[in-house]
Scaffold this active site. Structure first.
Site, short mmCIF file in Angstrom:
data_model
loop_
_atom_site.label_atom_id
_atom_site.label_comp_id
_atom_site.label_asym_id
_atom_site.label_seq_id
_atom_site.Cartn_x
_atom_site.Cartn_y
_atom_site.Cartn_z
N HIS A 38 1.02 0.48 -13.22
CA HIS A 38 1.71 -0.75 -13.62
C HIS A 38 3.22 -0.49 -13.65
O HIS A 38 3.66 0.52 -14.21
CB HIS A 38 1.22 -1.21 -14.99
CG HIS A 38 1.79 -2.55 -15.37
ND1 HIS A 38 1.33 -3.72 -14.81
CD2 HIS A 38 2.80 -2.88 -16.20
CE1 HIS A 38 2.04 -4.73 -15.31
NE2 HIS A 38 2.94 -4.25 -16.14
N ASN B 200 1.62 3.00 -2.62
CA ASN B 200 0.92 3.91 -3.54
C ASN B 200 -0.33 4.48 -2.87
O ASN B 200 -0.67 5.64 -3.07
CB ASN B 200 0.54 3.19 -4.84
CG ASN B 200 1.68 3.20 -5.84
OD1 ASN B 200 2.04 4.25 -6.38
ND2 ASN B 200 2.27 2.05 -6.06
N MET C 86 -3.83 -7.04 -6.93
CA MET C 86 -3.30 -8.16 -7.71
C MET C 86 -4.36 -9.16 -8.17
O MET C 86 -4.04 -10.29 -8.52
CB MET C 86 -2.17 -8.86 -6.93
CG MET C 86 -1.03 -7.93 -6.53
SD MET C 86 -0.39 -6.89 -7.88
CE MET C 86 0.81 -8.01 -8.59
N GLY D 92 0.78 -1.24 0.00
CA GLY D 92 0.00 0.00 0.00
C GLY D 92 0.81 1.28 0.00
O GLY D 92 0.32 2.32 0.44
N ASP E 141 -3.85 -4.68 -18.77
CA ASP E 141 -2.79 -3.66 -18.88
C ASP E 141 -2.72 -3.01 -20.26
O ASP E 141 -1.64 -2.70 -20.76
CB ASP E 141 -1.42 -4.27 -18.52
CG ASP E 141 -1.38 -4.79 -17.09
OD1 ASP E 141 -2.08 -4.20 -16.23
OD2 ASP E 141 -0.67 -5.76 -16.82
C1 GAR Z 1 3.55 -1.44 -7.40
O1 GAR Z 1 4.85 -1.50 -7.92
C2 GAR Z 1 2.54 -1.54 -8.53
O2 GAR Z 1 2.95 -0.91 -9.70
C3 GAR Z 1 2.46 -3.03 -8.72
O3 GAR Z 1 2.51 -3.57 -7.42
C4 GAR Z 1 3.25 -2.69 -6.56
C5 GAR Z 1 2.40 -2.37 -5.36
O4 GAR Z 1 3.09 -1.62 -4.41
N1 GAR Z 1 1.28 -3.39 -9.41
C6 GAR Z 1 1.20 -4.40 -10.27
O5 GAR Z 1 2.13 -5.13 -10.51
C7 GAR Z 1 -0.16 -4.58 -10.92
N2 GAR Z 1 -0.07 -5.45 -12.02
P1 GAR Z 1 2.34 -0.90 -3.20
O6 GAR Z 1 1.38 -1.93 -2.60
O7 GAR Z 1 3.44 -0.55 -2.23
O8 GAR Z 1 1.62 0.29 -3.73
#
Ligand code: GAR
Length: 193
Positions: free
Chosen positions: A114, A22, A95, A20, A150
Site C-alpha cells: 500500500h 511491483n 485495485m 505491474g 488496509d
Molecule cells: C503501487 O503504488 C501500489 O502500492 C498501489 O498501486 C501501485 C501499483 O503499481 N496499490 C494500491 O494503491 C492498492 N490500494 P504497479 O502496478 O506498478 O506495481
C-alpha cells in the site's frame, strides 16, 4: 510462515490491475537463489494490464478474470490457485476489493503493498491526501490482508520524505521505487530469512 522444505520454493500468485512494476520486481526477486518464493501464477482483473506483458516475457501463467461478478471471479480464482498449488498470494497494485470469504480461505497467506504509511491514508488517492495535509513524510507498507481494508498486520514500512516541490506524480514515483525494494524484504521477513 515456515518453509516446507529447503529445496522447493513456495508457489506464489501475484494479483495485478495495471502497470505491474511491483510484479516485475517480485519476479526478479523470485529468481534469486535466496528467494523463498517462485511466481507461478499472475491474476489480473484487467485484460489490458500492462503488467501482463512481464508475465508473458518471463513465461509465467497468466489468468484474467472479470470482476463484474466478484463471486464468480473468486470461485474461478480459487480453482486456479488450487490447481497450481499456490501457497502465497501477493497483491501488487490489485485495485479490486477481495471478499471476506476469499480472505478467510487464505488467512495469513495474502500480502499487500500500500502506498502510504498505514494506518494513515487507507484506500485510494493516498499521495494527493498526504500532500494536501502537508505531511512531511509518506511511504509504503507491506501488510497482511484481513477483511478490514488496509488494516492487517504490518510486516514492513519505508518512510519517504515529501519535498515542497513534490507533485502527486513525483511522490508516487519516489514511493514506488521503495515499494520495489520493500516487498521482497517483507517476504524474506515472513519466512524468517
Ligand atoms: C503501487 O503504488 C501500489 O502500492 C498501489 O498501486 C501501485 C501499483 O503499481 N496499490 C494500491 O494503491 C492498492 N490500494 P504497479 O502496478 O506498478 O506495481
Amino acid at each position: 510462515m515456515a518453509l516446507s522444505n529447503g529445496t522447493n520454493k513456495i508457489k506464489t500468485a501475484v494479483f495485478i490491475s495495471g502497470n505491474g512494476s511491483n510484479l516485475k520486481s517480485l519476479i526478479k526477486f523470485s529468481r534469486l537463489k535466496k528467494s523463498p518464493i517462485s511466481i507461478d501464477l499472475i491474476i489480473s482483473n484487467n485484460p489490458r494490464a500492462k503488467g501482463l506483458n512481464y508475465g508473458k516475457f518471463y513465461k509465467i501463467k497468466r489468468k484474467i478474470f472479470n470482476f463484474k461478478d466478484r463471486n464468480i471471479a473468486e470461485k474461478k480464482i480459487i480453482l486456479e490457485i488450487k490447481k497450481n498449488k499456490i501457497k502465497l498470494i501477493c497483491l501488487a497494485g490489485f485495485m479490486k476489493i477481495i471478499s471476506k470469504n476469499f480472505i478467510k480461505k487464505f488467512k495469513g497467506k495474502i500480502l499487500n503493498v500500500h502506498p502510504s504509511l498505514l494506518p494513515k491514508y487507507k484506500g485510494i488517492n493516498t499521495h494527493e491526501r498526504a500532500i494536501k495535509n502537508n505531511e512531511k513524510y509518506s511511504g509504503c507498507t507491506i501488510h497482511l490482508v484481513t477483511s478490514k481494508l488496509d488494516s492487517g498486520k504490518i510486516i514492513l514500512q519505508k518512510k519517504v520524505k515529501i519535498n515542497k516541490s513534490d507533485t502527486t506524480k513525483k511522490l508516487a514515483k519516489k514511493i514506488l521505487i521503495q515499494e520495489h525494494k520493500l516487498y521482497p524484504k517483507a517476504i524474506m521477513k515472513i519466512f524468517n530469512l
